[in-house]
Design an enzyme around this catalytic site. Structure first.
Site, PDB file in Angstrom:
ATOM      1  N   SER A 104       0.833  -1.208   0.000  1.00 56.34           N
ATOM      2  CA  SER A 104       0.000   0.000   0.000  1.00 56.34           C
ATOM      3  C   SER A 104       0.861   1.247   0.000  1.00 56.34           C
ATOM      4  CB  SER A 104      -0.875  -0.007   1.257  1.00 56.34           C
ATOM      5  OG  SER A 104      -1.454   1.252   1.477  1.00 56.34           O
ATOM      6  N   TYR A 149      -2.095  -0.173  10.127  1.00 57.70           N
ATOM      7  CA  TYR A 149      -2.316  -0.716   8.783  1.00 57.70           C
ATOM      8  C   TYR A 149      -1.026  -0.622   7.960  1.00 57.70           C
ATOM      9  CZ  TYR A 149      -3.804  -0.908   3.900  1.00 57.70           C
ATOM     10  OH  TYR A 149      -3.909  -1.227   2.562  1.00 57.70           O
TER      11      TYR A 149
END
Length: 354
Positions: free
Chosen positions: A143, A168
């Site tokens: 990501s 995350y």
């Protein structure tokens, strides 16, 4: 880079009912109709399960698509899938997504993004047992969040990314590190893809464009963080899957180093459009397309529905991809215009929720 032939091969896609997973599977079948795809998804209710069911229904039309409902954190299930189907290519897209949710529900991230990811790596490692050919290419989703609050833009895969600002992001960076270790130890050709703000039809409702649409339609106010001074590198879903399928077909070469051990066959790429858009401009285009698709009335008062608020914990003010490595190695650069992408989304939304 070694060529990976997908014809007549078994391909495992985790997160198959997800936004990127389902679109990737459709794309593979368009190009490689003779492939057999095994999809796994736990169908959790992080967002509206009806969307996942809608995507799965589209996939059920493909005769060689097999769906397994299950969790990649279930090691025994993953071992059974690898033993039964012996995939040649593995694309790991299953993950708990979302920056803000990681602050309130950290357990979900450890389970899926760390334990689940480890289970997939272990299964890839054992795919070579007893002299078997095993996995030719392991591709996985990272990501843009791994860049944290890096000041240098555009973000390059050469940049140091040791300062995540959310759990995350920390789990995604951990995935890259684990993949590197396994590439080195077990010679698993691995490619990580740092996706930049993916959007499009049947996307994730927790993403800004979808959430904004829901709120505006319900006559609620939308909150724009950092007082509108945020920039995002919005990447259209078709551009993302085009990048993924190109990467699947070219794996990092296996080589032996001077020490007689494998040089890790390992790469990481950014997949983004490379043109960050100001959030206020983005909302303006979205609003115009929602009116065009007749989701909102022509005289809708946007100013009355906008609320500028401070930055949220875990968020970053800009995402901006340097895609030069992707362009060099795969001759590809995402290029879908933001208005075109948002128009596709608005038309889908009008049809799906009519």
């Amino acid at each position: 880079m070694g060529k990976v032939n997908l014809d007549n091969k078994n391909i495992l896609v985790t997160g198959a009912a997800g936004f990127i997973g389902s679109n990737l599977i459709k794309r593979i079948y368009r190009e490689v109709p003779l492939a057999s795809i095994i999809g796994i998804d736990n169908m959790n209710d992080y967002y509206d399960v009806r969307l996942k069911e809608f995507r799965l229904k589209e996939l059920s039309e493909y005769k060689t698509f097999t769906f397994v409902k299950g969790n990649i954190a279930d090691k025994k299930l993953i071992e059974e899938i690898f033993e039964k189907y012996r995939p040649s290519v593995v694309v790991n897209l299953a993950a708990q997504a979302g920056v803000r949710y990681s602050i309130t529900n950290p357990d979900a991230y450890i389970e899926s993004n760390l334990i689940g990811f480890y289970n997939i790596l272990e299964a890839c490692r054992h795919s070579y047992d007893a002299g078997r050919e095993g996995v030719a290419h392991f591709v996985y989703a990272s990501s843009s969040s791994v860049y944290g609050s890096n000041k240098k833009v555009p973000y390059s895969t050469e940049d140091k990314v040791d300062n995540p600002v959310s759990l995350y992001a920390a789990t995604k960076k951990s995935d890259e590190l684990m993949a590197h270790a396994y590439a080195k130890l077990y010679n698993i050709p691995s490619t990580g893809l740092r996706f930049f703000t993916v959007y499009g039809p049947a996307g994730r409702p927790d993403m800004a464009y979808f959430g904004f649409t829901n709120k505006l339609k319900n006559n609620e106010k939308i909150r724009i963080f950092n007082y509108g001074n945020c920039k995002r590198d919005f990447t259209y879903i078709d551009d993302i899957v085009e990048g993924v399928i190109r990467v699947m077909k070219k794996a990092p070469d296996r080589k032996t180093g001077k020490d007689g051990l494998p040089v890790p066959p390992y790469r990481v790429y950014n997949i983004g459009k490379g043109t960050p858009e100001n959030l206020l401009d983005f909302v303006q285009i979205l609003s115009e397309e929602l009116i065009r698709a007749q989701i909102l009335p022509k005289d809708y008062d946007f100013e009355a529905h906008k609320e500028l608020v401070p930055m949220q914990p875990g968020d970053v003010s800009i995402t901006y991809a340097d895609t030069s490595a992707l362009e060099k190695d795969f001759e590809y650069k995402p290029g879908t215009d933001l208005r075109k992408g948002l128009r596709e989304f608005a038309e889908w939304y009008a049809d799906f929720y009519k």
